[in-house]
Design a protein around this motif. Structure first.
Motif, PDB file in Angstrom:
ATOM      1  N   ASP A 196       1.099  63.823 -12.737  1.00 39.30           N
ATOM      2  CA  ASP A 196      -0.019  62.919 -13.008  1.00 39.30           C
ATOM      3  C   ASP A 196      -0.981  62.863 -11.827  1.00 39.30           C
ATOM      4  O   ASP A 196      -2.203  62.986 -11.981  1.00 39.30           O
ATOM      5  CB  ASP A 196       0.491  61.509 -13.286  1.00 39.30           C
ATOM      6  N   ALA A 199      -2.916  66.183 -10.992  1.00 36.86           N
ATOM      7  CA  ALA A 199      -4.008  66.414 -11.941  1.00 36.86           C
ATOM      8  C   ALA A 199      -5.151  65.433 -11.702  1.00 36.86           C
ATOM      9  O   ALA A 199      -6.333  65.822 -11.720  1.00 36.86           O
ATOM     10  CB  ALA A 199      -3.492  66.297 -13.365  1.00 36.86           C
ATOM     11  N   THR A 200      -4.831  64.170 -11.477  1.00 33.46           N
ATOM     12  CA  THR A 200      -5.862  63.166 -11.232  1.00 33.46           C
ATOM     13  C   THR A 200      -6.697  63.500 -10.008  1.00 33.46           C
ATOM     14  O   THR A 200      -7.933  63.384 -10.027  1.00 33.46           O
ATOM     15  CB  THR A 200      -5.224  61.776 -11.068  1.00 33.46           C
ATOM     16  N   ASN A 311      -1.021  66.931 -18.660  1.00 29.60           N
ATOM     17  CA  ASN A 311      -1.940  66.834 -17.528  1.00 29.60           C
ATOM     18  C   ASN A 311      -2.907  68.017 -17.474  1.00 29.60           C
ATOM     19  O   ASN A 311      -4.058  67.861 -17.065  1.00 29.60           O
ATOM     20  CB  ASN A 311      -1.153  66.684 -16.226  1.00 29.60           C
ATOM     21  N   ARG A 314      -5.628  66.973 -19.648  1.00 26.38           N
ATOM     22  CA  ARG A 314      -6.562  66.061 -18.974  1.00 26.38           C
ATOM     23  C   ARG A 314      -7.581  66.835 -18.142  1.00 26.38           C
ATOM     24  O   ARG A 314      -8.776  66.492 -18.125  1.00 26.38           O
ATOM     25  CB  ARG A 314      -5.794  65.090 -18.082  1.00 26.38           C
TER      26      ARG A 314
END
Length: 547
Positions: A196, A199-200, A311, A314
């Protein structure tokens, strides 16, 4: 074909007069999964829910003969340098340097300054560069991504960590060390989970740089997940999704994946897969409790892959939102074959101590306080149809899942079978970017020449293969060796015994043809000796890592 036409046009520009205008240069996104198995993704025969990766893979070109080094940091050094890992400083992993290798050139354990990285080359060529995830190419500030061409970076320095962020330390000896743009990260986000957060951070970099002063420049982004590398840790709701899926065991899973690979056109079912090597027996040799625990471990592994895929989705959505997606070349790869290390039985002191200190009770498996892997049975379901797994120069250790996608490639939507290597990425991306090969000189310093070959003519449909039949490509790690030439390969698992295979007719490495073709075997051994001398291979004087 506009991008490939651009690549060809720009390559001619370096040799002649400038042209008035050329098409916009492509962005590049490399996504690396850590220890992902060849058959784990749906597009490669797996049952794990990976719709985002499957869509990119099926739209693009699935690379069924893409090869890496047998483990992670040597592969990553080749990926960024375009040369052999022994020339890039990772002749072996920093943690596993044998006594006779210490202090020798090529065995520094970090990415040497004598290589120019893809990021450095692309920055010089007018790109903005972004990095998020695992580095594993050096621990000092001079070895940080921010010092090797990445203008924006969030990185885990080491090769592995707690996926929930437990054990952070600014001292790499004492714990997991993170840096952002070269500066130590004292505290991770409260909701940290590796896939997470990595990827963020990359999404944030893409958005911030797109709206910034260099937003008109194309980008090179590198997203290096640590999933699904052990310790296997996942959110409970993700694990619950796979409950009961693996109760039939690893041999049944392997057979199902082989069947699906044949249906997808990835393998020829008439050619033998290598039987799994199970030293302690198969699934039926396990007790009911061992089966229950092993099935749970695979559920956790699948949950990690599932979340990695979400992810990736995303990131793709962020690229579409910023208008970057259609002009982005996406390359996805695993860094080696699946990991088969049995954490419960290993003699590697650091890993053994961590496992002993963890709470690995059944109810706690997969949490931040557990420390588990999934072992050789599941790993060999993941490397199907190949022989062995990570750490070996067999196909199971070096043939990694990979695909490349851009709407203008002529081979979009196809399955690519030519032999390729991770060292080819640098020359391929330089070709597509219109950035010239440095030819051993970069910004006033002498650097290692690029050894890989560009895929551009092949992707454009102008060539049927990347390597000529006479090209000889060697590899070595932990004393396990191999050399590929055309349809032929010699393999040594580390016992000093060469075996000869026709790898096209026998991709599972099941029939040793040494007795039938001694002259060919001798010829390939001579090529390997020349390769080893050229790159400075030093065979370790003791067994370091052999799962």
């Amino acid at each position: 074909m506009r991008r490939l036409k651009y690549a060809i046009a720009v390559l001619s520009v370096w040799a002649g007069p400038a042209v008035a205008e050329t098409p916009a240069r492509p962005n590049f996104l490399i996504i690396v999964a850590d220890d992902l198995g060849y058959s784990d993704l749906g597009a490669f025969g797996g049952e794990i829910d990976t719709p985002n990766l499957d869509a990119i893979a099926k739209q693009g070109v699935r690379l069924t003969a893409f090869h890496t080094a047998p483990t992670c940091s040597p592969t990553r050094s080749m990926l960024l340098s375009g040369t052999d890992n022994h020339k890039a400083g990772l002749g072996t992993m920093a943690e596993l340097i044998a006594p006779n290798q210490k202090g020798k050139p090529g065995f520094e354990g970090y990415l040497r300054p004598e290589v120019a990285t893809l990021a450095e080359l692309l920055v010089a060529g007018g790109y903005r560069t972004l990095y998020s995830g695992k580095w594993h190419l050096g621990l000092t500030p001079a070895q940080d991504p921010s010092a090797r061409g990445f203008q924006h970076s969030f990185t885990l320095l080491q090769g592995g960590h707690n996926h929930f962020g437990v054990g952070v330390s600014d001292d790499p000896i004492k714990g997991s060390t993170y840096r952002e743009n070269g500066k130590a990260v004292a505290k991770l986000p409260d909701n940290f989970y590796s896939s997470d957060t990595f990827a963020t951070k990359l999404i944030d970099q893409i958005r911030a740089t797109k709206s910034g002063a260099e937003g008109a420049k194309p980008f090179f982004a590198y997203l290096a997940f640590t999933a699904p590398h052990w310790p296997l840790q996942a959110h409970p709701e993700d694990i619950a999704k796979y409950r009961g899926r693996y109760n039939e065991g690893f041999e049944v899973l392997r057979a199902k994946r082989l069947k699906r690979q044949a249906e997808l056109g990835l393998i020829d079912a008439s050619r033998a897969a290598h039987p799994p090597v199970l030293k302690n027996g198969g699934w039926n040799a396990l007790s009911p409790e061992q089966k229950r625990t092993a099935a749970r471990d695979m559920e956790i592994y699948a949950a990690m892959v599932d979340r990695l895929d979400r992810n990736v989705g995303r990131v793709v959505e962020a690229l579409k939102a910023t208008g970057e997606y259609d002009n982005t070349v996406i390359l996805f790869l695993a860094d080696n074959g699946a990991e088969a290390l049995d954490i419960n039985a290993t003699e590697m002191v650091g890993i053994k101590d961590r496992a002993a200190a963890a709470d690995n009770s059944f109810a706690n498996r997969g949490t931040a306080t557990s420390y588990i892997g999934y072992g050789p049975g599941w790993a060999q379901a993941a490397t199907a149809p190949s022989w062995l797994y990570k750490a070996y120069a067999t196909e199971g250790g070096t043939r990694a899942v990979a695909f490349i996608n851009h709407k203008d490639f002529s081979r979009q939507g196809s399955i690519g079978t030519p032999f390729l290597t991770v060292a080819d990425v640098v020359p391929t991306f330089l070709d597509l970017a219109g950035v010239p090969d440095h030819k051993g000189q970069f910004q006033g310093r002498t650097v290692e020449p690029i050894r890989g070959k560009s895929w551009v003519p092949w992707l454009a449909g102008k060539a049927e293969r990347v390597y000529a039949p006479g090209d000889a490509i060697g590899t070595e790690l932990f004393g396990s060796r191999a050399l590929r030439q055309g349809d032929w390969k010699i393999t040594d698992t580390g016992d000093g015994q060469w075996k000869l295979f026709n790898i096209v007719e026998d991709p599972g490495e099941t029939r040793d043809l040494s007795v039938n073709q001694p002259a060919r075997r001798a010829e390939l051994i001579a090529h390997w000796d020349a390769y080893a001398k050229d790159v400075g291979v030093i065979i370790p004087d003791q067994r370091i890592y052999r799962p």
